[in-house]
Design a protein around this motif. Structure first.
Motif, mmCIF file in Angstrom:
data_model
loop_
_atom_site.group_PDB
_atom_site.id
_atom_site.type_symbol
_atom_site.label_atom_id
_atom_site.label_comp_id
_atom_site.label_asym_id
_atom_site.label_seq_id
_atom_site.Cartn_x
_atom_site.Cartn_y
_atom_site.Cartn_z
ATOM 1 N N GLY A 136 -35.670 10.204 82.489
ATOM 2 C CA GLY A 136 -35.747 9.686 83.853
ATOM 3 C C GLY A 136 -37.186 9.482 84.250
ATOM 4 N N GLY A 137 -37.361 9.034 85.482
ATOM 5 C CA GLY A 137 -38.692 8.797 86.009
ATOM 6 C C GLY A 137 -39.108 7.352 85.873
ATOM 7 N N ASN A 138 -40.331 7.102 86.314
ATOM 8 C CA ASN A 138 -40.949 5.787 86.231
ATOM 9 C C ASN A 138 -42.145 5.953 85.305
ATOM 10 N N VAL A 139 -42.017 5.476 84.066
ATOM 11 C CA VAL A 139 -42.991 5.759 83.008
ATOM 12 C C VAL A 139 -43.695 4.479 82.565
ATOM 13 N N THR A 140 -45.018 4.506 82.579
ATOM 14 C CA THR A 140 -45.825 3.409 82.040
ATOM 15 C C THR A 140 -46.685 3.985 80.924
ATOM 16 N N ALA A 141 -46.586 3.398 79.747
ATOM 17 C CA ALA A 141 -47.357 3.869 78.593
ATOM 18 C C ALA A 141 -48.121 2.700 77.984
ATOM 19 N N CYS A 142 -49.402 2.920 77.725
ATOM 20 C CA CYS A 142 -50.266 1.896 77.120
ATOM 21 C C CYS A 142 -50.910 2.463 75.866
ATOM 22 N N GLY A 143 -50.767 1.751 74.764
ATOM 23 C CA GLY A 143 -51.448 2.172 73.545
ATOM 24 C C GLY A 143 -52.948 1.997 73.681
ATOM 25 N N GLY A 144 -53.711 2.905 73.098
ATOM 26 C CA GLY A 144 -55.166 2.810 73.150
ATOM 27 C C GLY A 144 -55.674 1.682 72.268
ATOM 28 N N TYR A 145 -56.740 1.043 72.697
ATOM 29 C CA TYR A 145 -57.296 -0.085 71.953
ATOM 30 C C TYR A 145 -58.755 -0.295 72.329
ATOM 31 N N ALA A 146 -59.435 -1.067 71.536
ATOM 32 C CA ALA A 146 -60.762 -1.586 71.847
ATOM 33 C C ALA A 146 -60.699 -3.073 71.546
ATOM 34 N N THR A 147 -61.587 -3.834 72.119
ATOM 35 C CA THR A 147 -61.509 -5.288 71.953
ATOM 36 C C THR A 147 -62.335 -5.811 70.783
#
Length: 185
Positions: free
Chosen positions: A90-101
């Motif tokens: 449950g919940g409101n989950v935002t996940a972003c993978g780590g990166y560099a450009t």
């Protein structure tokens, strides 16, 4: 180390993380997950039952490949690592993978493995069990370069011949999952 989880040591111990509620923001340090493990880790459990959660993996130079930059998962493993189990109920989950450009980047999955792919284990690779059973989940992989959920590899990646792959992904129809860049594997 991870924003919430393992230390900055390679193969750092994770244990079990349970998030019940609240507003959580977690940012991984170099090579580590926002919530989860550090570089090369392969154990631990993450359970999210509620709340508003934002997790972004960190990034940095990997000692085995110092010319390139590796990211940790938003939720899951650090670079070249994974966890045993990720469960979102449950919940409101935002996940972003780590990166560099920079050109030599290996971004992390939003939910799953860190950059570099699944964790190498005897006889093959491990990425853990990922179950999204409820809630609203936004999984963001950098510019569609790797899977948003699962293994942080390019979609055309082929395992070395004779290798096994240990892990699973299940997404319930009770969950709302949005993939912003990437897919799931």
């Amino acid at each position: 180390g991870a924003g919430i989880g393992a230390s900055s040591r390679r193969n750092g111990s994770l244990g079990t993380i349970v998030i019940e509620e609240g507003d959580i923001e977690a940012y991984g340090g170099a090579l580590a997950a926002g919530i989860g493990g550090s570089a090369e880790g392969d154990s631990g459990t993450i359970i999210i039952n509620g709340g508003t959660v934002y997790a972004k993996g960190g990034h940095g130079s990997y000692y085995k490949d110092i010319k390139n930059v590796y990211g940790g998962a938003g939720i899951g493993g650090g670079a070249n690592g994974c966890v045993d189990k990720i469960e979102i109920n449950g919940g409101n989950v935002t996940a972003c993978g780590g990166y560099a450009t920079n050109a030599g980047r290996h971004p992390g999955a939003a939910i799953g493995c860190g950059g570099g792919g699944a964790k190498a284990v005897e006889g093959g690779y491990k990425y853990g069990d990922i179950a999204i059973k409820g809630g609203t989940v936004l999984a963001i992989a950098y510019q569609n370069e790797v899977y948003a959920i699962g293994i942080a590899v390019k979609p055309d990646y082929v395992l070395p011949e004779g290798s096994t792959l240990d892990g699973s992904i299940s997404i319930s129809d009770q969950a709302v999952v949005n993939l912003n860049g990437g897919d799931y594997f």
